[in-house]
Design an enzyme around this catalytic site. Structure first.
Site, PDB file in Angstrom:
ATOM      1  N   LYS A   1       0.833  -1.219   0.000  1.00 48.16           N
ATOM      2  CA  LYS A   1       0.000   0.000   0.000  1.00 48.16           C
ATOM      3  C   LYS A   1       0.860   1.259   0.000  1.00 48.16           C
ATOM      4  O   LYS A   1       0.602   2.185  -0.764  1.00 48.16           O
ATOM      5  CB  LYS A   1      -0.928   0.036   1.233  1.00 48.16           C
TER       6      LYS A   1
ATOM      7  N   ARG B   1      11.399  -1.441  11.240  1.00 49.84           N
ATOM      8  CA  ARG B   1      10.302  -0.957  12.096  1.00 49.84           C
ATOM      9  C   ARG B   1      10.077  -1.954  13.234  1.00 49.84           C
ATOM     10  O   ARG B   1      10.049  -3.157  12.985  1.00 49.84           O
ATOM     11  CB  ARG B   1       8.999  -0.893  11.273  1.00 49.84           C
TER      12      ARG B   1
ATOM     13  N   ARG C   1      -0.275  -8.827  13.586  1.00 52.55           N
ATOM     14  CA  ARG C   1      -0.796  -7.833  12.636  1.00 52.55           C
ATOM     15  C   ARG C   1      -1.585  -8.509  11.518  1.00 52.55           C
ATOM     16  O   ARG C   1      -2.613  -7.998  11.081  1.00 52.55           O
ATOM     17  CB  ARG C   1       0.357  -6.993  12.059  1.00 52.55           C
TER      18      ARG C   1
HETATM   19  P1  AMP Z   1       0.726   0.648   9.015  1.00 53.91           P
HETATM   20  O1  AMP Z   1       1.929   1.455   8.741  1.00 53.91           O
HETATM   21  O2  AMP Z   1      -0.478   1.078   8.232  1.00 53.91           O
HETATM   22  O3  AMP Z   1       0.980  -0.848   8.914  1.00 53.91           O
HETATM   23  O4  AMP Z   1       0.321   0.924  10.540  1.00 53.91           O
HETATM   24  C1  AMP Z   1       1.211   0.601  11.611  1.00 53.91           C
HETATM   25  C2  AMP Z   1       0.427   0.490  12.908  1.00 53.91           C
HETATM   26  O5  AMP Z   1      -0.197   1.754  13.206  1.00 53.91           O
HETATM   27  C3  AMP Z   1      -0.730  -0.510  12.892  1.00 53.91           C
HETATM   28  O6  AMP Z   1      -0.310  -1.844  13.143  1.00 53.91           O
HETATM   29  C4  AMP Z   1      -1.602   0.048  14.005  1.00 53.91           C
HETATM   30  O7  AMP Z   1      -1.075  -0.244  15.287  1.00 53.91           O
HETATM   31  C5  AMP Z   1      -1.468   1.553  13.790  1.00 53.91           C
HETATM   32  N1  AMP Z   1      -2.509   2.064  12.838  1.00 53.91           N
HETATM   33  C6  AMP Z   1      -2.310   2.586  11.595  1.00 53.91           C
HETATM   34  N2  AMP Z   1      -3.462   2.948  11.025  1.00 53.91           N
HETATM   35  C7  AMP Z   1      -4.431   2.649  11.915  1.00 53.91           C
HETATM   36  C8  AMP Z   1      -5.857   2.767  11.915  1.00 53.91           C
HETATM   37  N3  AMP Z   1      -6.526   3.263  10.856  1.00 53.91           N
HETATM   38  N4  AMP Z   1      -6.526   2.335  13.019  1.00 53.91           N
HETATM   39  C9  AMP Z   1      -5.890   1.833  14.077  1.00 53.91           C
HETATM   40  N5  AMP Z   1      -4.554   1.679  14.152  1.00 53.91           N
HETATM   41  C10 AMP Z   1      -3.826   2.083  13.080  1.00 53.91           C
END
Ligand code: AMP
Length: 220
Positions: free
Chosen positions: A13, A162, A173
């Protein structure tokens, strides 16, 4: 153009959003990036979000809605946006509907990036970010080019993993994605705005398939 890129962690994404914004000149709105920036700055939001992110769980809807409302109200989002990482569950999808109705900005399309689970784990375990310029690499599939310099320092990129990409968190996740986020596929399919895209293969070919899917979607 107002679109959502849906997909599991590691489905591409972020990478594909980057490609789109370079081409379409609309902002990428990544809630993960917004949270990581808050963690790095040590703001109140960052302090709350850090342990939740490190456990692979979702930050509360209340917090996330505040974050997304503020971001989509900024002037650059009037031209359109690519949402990456939001919404993450049905409650967020309903709240987004309300927010976009208030802003008079309905969604054009939702694209789900489909990647098989072994490939997801391989992509996530190879992902590294430069702590200086924030560029994302993959040590298996797209490492920095030989001799490539970081634009911020002029030296080599300073790569780190990360914390939530560690093996122990990745399984959680992926489970959270299946339970909470995957139901959004049916939610948007029922609206007739969902497009499915095979996101296996190299970044360039996925980007060109995404481009044709969006072209098609924008025709109506
Ligand atoms: P990502 O970079 O999108 O994989 O997001 C990393 C982490 O941020 C996720 O595993 C969640 O802990 C948190 N996070 C990101 N976007 C959201 C969202 N829309 N709702 C809740 N937690 C989020």
């Amino acid at each position: 153009m107002r679109i959502i890129l849906l997909g599991a962690p590691g489905s591409g994404k972020g990478t594909q959003s980057q490609r789109l914004i370079e081409r379409c000149h609309i902002p990428q709105v990544s809630t993960g990036d917004l949270l990581r920036a808050a963690v790095a700055k040590g703001t109140e939001l960052g302090r709350k979000a850090k342990p939740i992110m490190e456990a692979g769980q979702l930050v509360s809807d209340e917090i996330m809605l505040g974050v997304i409302r503020d971001r989509l109200s900024e002037p650059d989002a009037k031209r359109g946006f690519v949402l990456d990482g939001f919404p993450r569950n049905l409650a967020q999808a309903h709240a987004l509907d309300e927010l976009l109705a208030q802003l008079g900005q309905p969604l054009d399309a939702v694209v789900v990036l489909e990647v098989d689970s072994e490939e997801l784990v391989r992509r996530i375990s190879g992902r590294r970010t430069c702590r200086r310029c924030d560029r994302v690499f993959n040590v298996f599939t797209s490492p920095p080019a030989p001799g490539e310099k970081c634009p911020q320092t002029g030296g080599s990129h300073e790569l780190f993993q990360r914390p939530d990409d560690k093996e122990s968190t990745v399984a959680e996740r992926l489970k959270v994605y299946e339970e909470k986020t995957r139901p959004l596929v049916d939610f948007y399919a029922a609206r007739g705005i969902l497009r499915k895209l095979s996101a296996e293969g190299d970044v360039d070919s996925v980007a060109s398939r995404l481009q044709s899917v969006l072209k098609d979607a924008m025709k109506g």
